[in-house]
Design an enzyme around this catalytic site. Structure first.
Site, PDB file in Angstrom:
ATOM      1  N   GLY A  12       0.777  -1.249  -0.016  1.00 50.04           N
ATOM      2  CA  GLY A  12      -0.048   0.045   0.011  1.00 50.04           C
ATOM      3  C   GLY A  12       0.817   1.345  -0.154  1.00 50.04           C
ATOM      4  CB  SER A  13       4.323   2.090  -0.635  1.00 46.76           C
ATOM      5  OG  SER A  13       4.778   1.833  -1.864  1.00 46.76           O
ATOM      6  CG  ASN A  14       2.393   3.312  -5.876  1.00 43.40           C
ATOM      7  OD1 ASN A  14       2.747   4.317  -6.325  1.00 43.40           O
ATOM      8  ND2 ASN A  14       2.941   2.307  -5.794  1.00 43.40           N
ATOM      9  CG  MET A  86      -1.035  -8.465  -6.429  1.00 43.64           C
ATOM     10  SD  MET A  86       0.161  -7.388  -7.332  1.00 43.64           S
ATOM     11  CE  MET A  86       1.246  -8.834  -8.064  1.00 43.64           C
ATOM     12  NE  ARG A  87      -7.816 -11.528  -6.592  1.00 46.75           N
ATOM     13  CZ  ARG A  87      -7.608 -12.874  -6.500  1.00 46.75           C
ATOM     14  NH1 ARG A  87      -7.889 -13.448  -7.797  1.00 46.75           N
ATOM     15  NH2 ARG A  87      -7.072 -13.579  -5.555  1.00 46.75           N
ATOM     16  CB  ILE A  88      -7.219  -9.597 -14.713  1.00 44.18           C
ATOM     17  CG1 ILE A  88      -5.854 -10.159 -15.111  1.00 44.18           C
ATOM     18  CG2 ILE A  88      -7.983  -8.807 -15.918  1.00 44.18           C
ATOM     19  CD1 ILE A  88      -5.196  -9.304 -16.376  1.00 44.18           C
ATOM     20  CG  ASN A 103      -2.657  -0.880 -12.731  1.00 49.77           C
ATOM     21  OD1 ASN A 103      -2.408  -0.776 -11.591  1.00 49.77           O
ATOM     22  ND2 ASN A 103      -1.874  -1.360 -13.480  1.00 49.77           N
ATOM     23  CG  HIS A 105       3.014  -1.998 -15.356  1.00 49.05           C
ATOM     24  ND1 HIS A 105       2.827  -3.214 -14.697  1.00 49.05           N
ATOM     25  CD2 HIS A 105       4.069  -2.139 -16.118  1.00 49.05           C
ATOM     26  CE1 HIS A 105       3.596  -4.102 -15.274  1.00 49.05           C
ATOM     27  NE2 HIS A 105       4.304  -3.437 -16.067  1.00 49.05           N
ATOM     28  CD  GLU A 170       5.645   1.968  -8.665  1.00 45.56           C
ATOM     29  OE1 GLU A 170       4.795   1.828  -8.332  1.00 45.56           O
ATOM     30  OE2 GLU A 170       6.744   1.145  -8.982  1.00 45.56           O
TER      31      GLU A 170
END
Ligand code: GRF
Length: 185
Positions: A12-14, A86-88, A103, A105, A170
């Protein structure tokens, strides 16, 4: 004031970087819920400590896709921010929030989508990598790019050192994009 729902799976750093800017008054927006598919995600603790609704969803359940869609919709977000989720996201979710899911990346898309963007960059031998904030579509890291930051790959870099250098960027880039979204009509 724009409403944001954040989807996470881990550290959760972002999310924290965005939250810090909101708390400092630099982003005119509100994070109305944080939803994690991982019960142990540190991001959930960060949310709770900040008085934000922190919700765990069991992705192993068959109802998870509908549950996630209904839960996110119930918060009426202007934007859904994926931050280490971590999911689509399924197509129904994407079409429920057209151009409203974002998102981050850890590579310069369209290079190195999917898992371990930093490791892929190292293995390929690129000399410049970075991070990308983009809209989410049905594909894997294929949506239209909003912003990017370049980061040099240095001699002797490991996955850890490169990841740390990219992560620093980021933490600047994602809040800057969220600020821009918050200020849009
Ligand atoms: C970040 O590297 C992000 O680019 C990727 O997953 C990682 C999440 O880290 N999508 P954190 O949970 O925000 O600390």
């Amino acid at each position: 004031m724009k409403r944001f729902v954040v989807l996470v799976s881990g550290r959760g750093s972002n999310f924290k970087a965005i939250l810090d800017e909101i708390q400092k008054g630099n982003i005119q927006g509100e994070i109305v819920a944080v939803i994690s598919d991982n019960h142990h995600a540190k991001a959930l603790d960060i949310a709770r400590d900040a008085g934000i609704e922190a919700i765990f969803g069991n992705a192993k359940s068959e109802e998870y896709p509908q549950w996630l869609l209904g839960t996110v919709q119930s918060y009426e977000p202007d934007y859904v921010l994926l931050a280490g989720y971590m999911r689509i996201v399924p197509p129904e979710f994407v079409s429920a929030f057209p151009q409203r899911i974002i998102n981050i990346h850890p590579a310069l898309l369209p290079s190195f989508p999917g898992l371990h963007g930093q490791r892929q960059a190292l293995e390929y031998g690129v000399k410049i990598s970075g991070c990308t904030v983009h809209y989410v579509d049905e594909g894997m890291d294929t949506g239209k790019i909003i912003a990017q930051r370049a980061v040099p790959v240095l001699e002797g870099d490991t996955e850890e050192t490169l990841s740390a250098r990219i992560l620093k960027e980021e933490h600047q880039l994602y809040p800057a994009v969220v600020k821009m979204l918050a200020e849009q009509e």
